[in-house]
Motif scaffolding. Structure first.
Motif, PDB file in Angstrom:
ATOM      1  N   ASP A 431      -1.325  18.999  12.298  1.00 48.68           N
ATOM      2  CA  ASP A 431      -2.750  18.641  12.193  1.00 48.68           C
ATOM      3  C   ASP A 431      -3.567  18.295  13.445  1.00 48.68           C
ATOM      4  O   ASP A 431      -4.627  18.305  13.320  1.00 48.68           O
ATOM      5  CB  ASP A 431      -3.146  17.580  11.019  1.00 48.68           C
ATOM      6  CG  ASP A 431      -2.337  16.264  11.691  1.00 48.68           C
ATOM      7  OD1 ASP A 431      -1.462  16.083  12.610  1.00 48.68           O
ATOM      8  OD2 ASP A 431      -2.383  15.126  10.682  1.00 48.68           O
ATOM      9  N   ARG A 432      -2.668  18.153  14.574  1.00 49.43           N
ATOM     10  CA  ARG A 432      -3.401  17.765  15.720  1.00 49.43           C
ATOM     11  C   ARG A 432      -2.725  18.627  16.906  1.00 49.43           C
ATOM     12  O   ARG A 432      -2.409  17.794  17.937  1.00 49.43           O
ATOM     13  CB  ARG A 432      -3.625  16.545  16.085  1.00 49.43           C
ATOM     14  CG  ARG A 432      -4.373  15.577  15.091  1.00 49.43           C
ATOM     15  CD  ARG A 432      -4.200  13.996  15.115  1.00 49.43           C
ATOM     16  NE  ARG A 432      -4.596  13.411  16.239  1.00 49.43           N
ATOM     17  CZ  ARG A 432      -5.919  13.075  16.799  1.00 49.43           C
ATOM     18  NH1 ARG A 432      -6.762  13.433  15.896  1.00 49.43           N
ATOM     19  NH2 ARG A 432      -6.054  12.655  17.931  1.00 49.43           N
ATOM     20  N   PRO A 433      -2.600  19.925  16.879  1.00 49.73           N
ATOM     21  CA  PRO A 433      -1.784  20.319  18.048  1.00 49.73           C
ATOM     22  C   PRO A 433      -2.498  20.420  19.446  1.00 49.73           C
ATOM     23  O   PRO A 433      -1.748  20.738  20.410  1.00 49.73           O
ATOM     24  CB  PRO A 433      -1.531  22.122  17.430  1.00 49.73           C
ATOM     25  CG  PRO A 433      -2.655  22.059  16.414  1.00 49.73           C
ATOM     26  CD  PRO A 433      -2.949  20.792  15.858  1.00 49.73           C
ATOM     27  N   ASP A 434      -3.814  20.450  19.308  1.00 45.50           N
ATOM     28  CA  ASP A 434      -4.520  20.094  20.658  1.00 45.50           C
ATOM     29  C   ASP A 434      -4.641  18.822  21.121  1.00 45.50           C
ATOM     30  O   ASP A 434      -4.362  18.624  22.379  1.00 45.50           O
ATOM     31  CB  ASP A 434      -6.065  20.830  20.607  1.00 45.50           C
ATOM     32  CG  ASP A 434      -6.046  22.350  20.464  1.00 45.50           C
ATOM     33  OD1 ASP A 434      -5.034  22.806  20.974  1.00 45.50           O
ATOM     34  OD2 ASP A 434      -7.015  22.741  19.948  1.00 45.50           O
ATOM     35  N   ALA A 435      -4.705  17.718  20.325  1.00 46.97           N
ATOM     36  CA  ALA A 435      -4.928  16.265  20.613  1.00 46.97           C
ATOM     37  C   ALA A 435      -3.510  15.654  20.793  1.00 46.97           C
ATOM     38  O   ALA A 435      -3.266  14.785  21.537  1.00 46.97           O
ATOM     39  CB  ALA A 435      -5.427  15.531  19.545  1.00 46.97           C
TER      40      ALA A 435
END
Length: 502
Positions: A431-435
């Motif tokens: 759910d947060r692969p960039d962050a």
């Protein structure tokens, strides 16, 4: 017996409570003019319509609110996952008719259980991709897109005879802190803040929204107080011509409770211009919650108001004004004659299918799915690690929960190997692969150990390309997971998406 000042305070208080029936203290306070209640997950069961009837019998003018947004945030379907589109999905589709019909369906469902206020839609413009509390609850990062879908959703909700409450004024989209746990400060240029983050709220006021919820955030240019307690910030709404109800975000959140306290926050919020005080969810303290936490929190808020009335720091006229606004809304909703019929031409699954996209190469149709659930832990606002998402995605296949924030890499790799050896295509659920670097690192190692794996992302769309095909879902919901499963099994072809980097 409730005294005069306590009864006056009751008219502006909106508590949560424990259980699936109304406790005796709550019924007594409702009979003594309590404004209403807010439902949370612990209140929801098959007997919810009967619970609403019990509340309305004690106070026919009670406002009954539900924190029901669709997508990742649901109370009515908290045990099984939402079957409605979420804001990010609607924003990705950018079909205002779909948003209006989703709002109408939200209203129909809320009315069906006897409630009359939807705590939504989210009007925040999510300009910080690290945002831990808004994210896919927002329609997007562009103020024009957010504005048109906020207005459409408000229209759908309110045409259904239910009050809409846009949130979180003056905009919670540009923060990387969660106000459930801290007091975020947003130091944007004021001109940019007004242009981007206020615009959806202005439009909602012009569209006739019934209620607006405040945010526990500090904008230094407008003072050191959080917006909920800041008369300058709340005064903007009245300057714009808003005549509806200003509702606080939950006063039990750390941004208020751990600074001025629940009682102090209640009095200060009223003095600043708020009308209805959402006390919060009494289960939030977790294991530290007491058996009577709901009543304790209610009394703390009311005692704070009464003390301020008695010492003169809060005027009686201000509380009477707030109570009158709350009462006027309740009276109008009680006399509403909206229909409870199914929403014409509304197909939630079709809307979500149109919103889902694929980044990267099209994977071969799977015969079964084996899921590594590497999503972050749940927060107080969003049950982001709810098991129903992985269950709906995996079907009868294997699924393994993996906390990448705490488990060593060797253990993570062992899970990849275990799932890769199982029947079906490996799916890495994130759910947060960039962050969250740990989520991206897991995906990169999965690509090396199992090149046929795929990614299902239920968070904000990926900006930096991943090494595996990625289904962008845009909501941690049952419906979103079922749609991703259908795409991976070859039952429909999602639209192609390119990332910002290509």
């Amino acid at each position: 017996m409730t005294d005069e000042l306590e009864r006056l305070a009751n008219g502006v208080l909106w508590p949560g409570f424990l259980g699936t029936t109304a406790p005796a203290w709550l019924v007594e306070e409702l009979r003594d003019g309590l404004a209403g209640v807010v439902y949370f997950g612990q209140n929801v069961g098959e007997g919810l319509p009967a619970l609403s009837a019990q509340i309305l019998d004690a106070n026919p003018d009670a406002l009954i609110g539900v924190d029901e947004e669709g997508g990742s945030v649901t109370r009515l379907e908290s045990g099984s996952g939402s079957t409605l589109p979420g804001a990010a999905q609607l924003g990705a589709l950018d079909d205002v008719v779909a948003s209006e019909r989703t709002g109408a369906e939200l209203a129909r469902r809320v009315r069906a259980v006897g409630a009359n206020v939807v705590l939504g839609p989210v009007a925040d413009v999510n300009t910080d991709p690290r945002n831990p509390v808004i994210g896919v609850r927002s329609f997007g990062s562009d103020e024009a897109l957010v504005t048109r879908h906020v207005v459409a959703t408000v229209d759908g909700i309110q045409d259904g005879g239910v009050a809409a409450c846009v949130k979180h004024f003056p905009g919670h989209g540009d923060t990387h802190l969660d106000s459930h746990h801290a007091l975020p400060e947003i130091a944007l240029d004021v001109a940019e803040y007004e242009r981007v983050h206020l615009e959806p709220f202005r439009a909602a006021v012009e569209a006739g929204v019934d209620a607006i919820m405040t945010a526990h955030i500090v904008v230094p240019a407008w003072g050191a107080q959080p917006a909920t307690l800041n008369p300058r910030v709340l005064g903007m709404l009245r300057e714009w011509g808003f005549r509806g109800v200003i509702i606080t975000d939950a006063l039990d959140m750390a941004a208020i409770r751990e600074t001025v306290g629940l009682g102090g926050g209640a009095a200060l919020a009223l003095a600043a211009g708020a009308d209805l005080l959402c006390i919060g969810n009494p289960t939030n303290p977790g294991d530290a919650a007491l058996p009577d936490q709901d009543r304790r929190d209610f009394l703390a808020a009311r005692d704070g108001i009464v003390a301020a009335l008695r010492d003169g720091s809060l005027s009686r006229e201000r509380v009477e004004e707030a109570a009158a606004r709350v009462s006027a809304l309740a009276t109008r909703l009680r006399t509403s004659d909206a229909s409870d019929e199914e929403i014409a031409a509304f197909d939630a699954a079709e809307i979500v299918r149109r919103s889902v996209s694929l980044a990267g190469d099209t994977p071969e149709a799977a015969t079964a799915l084996a899921v590594i659930d590497a999503r972050r832990r749940s927060t107080l606002a969003v049950d982001s690690a709810a098991a129903y998402v992985a269950e709906a995605l995996a079907g009868d296949g294997i699924r393994v929960r993996l906390d990448v924030a705490s488990r060593p890499v060797a253990e993570q790799d062992a899970v990849i190997d275990e799932v890769a050896a199982a029947t079906g295509t490996t799916v890495v659920l994130v759910d947060r692969p960039d962050a969250e670097p740990a989520q991206r690192a897991l995906i990169e190692r999965a690509a090396l150990r199992d090149p046929g794996a795929v990614v299902v992302n239920v968070g904000l769309p990926v900006q930096e390309p991943l090494p595996l095909p990625t289904i962008e879902v845009g909501a941690a919901s049952r419906l979103g997971a079922q749609t991703a499963r259908d795409a991976l099994l070859g039952r429909f072809v999602p639209r192609q998406r390119t990332t910002a980097a290509g």
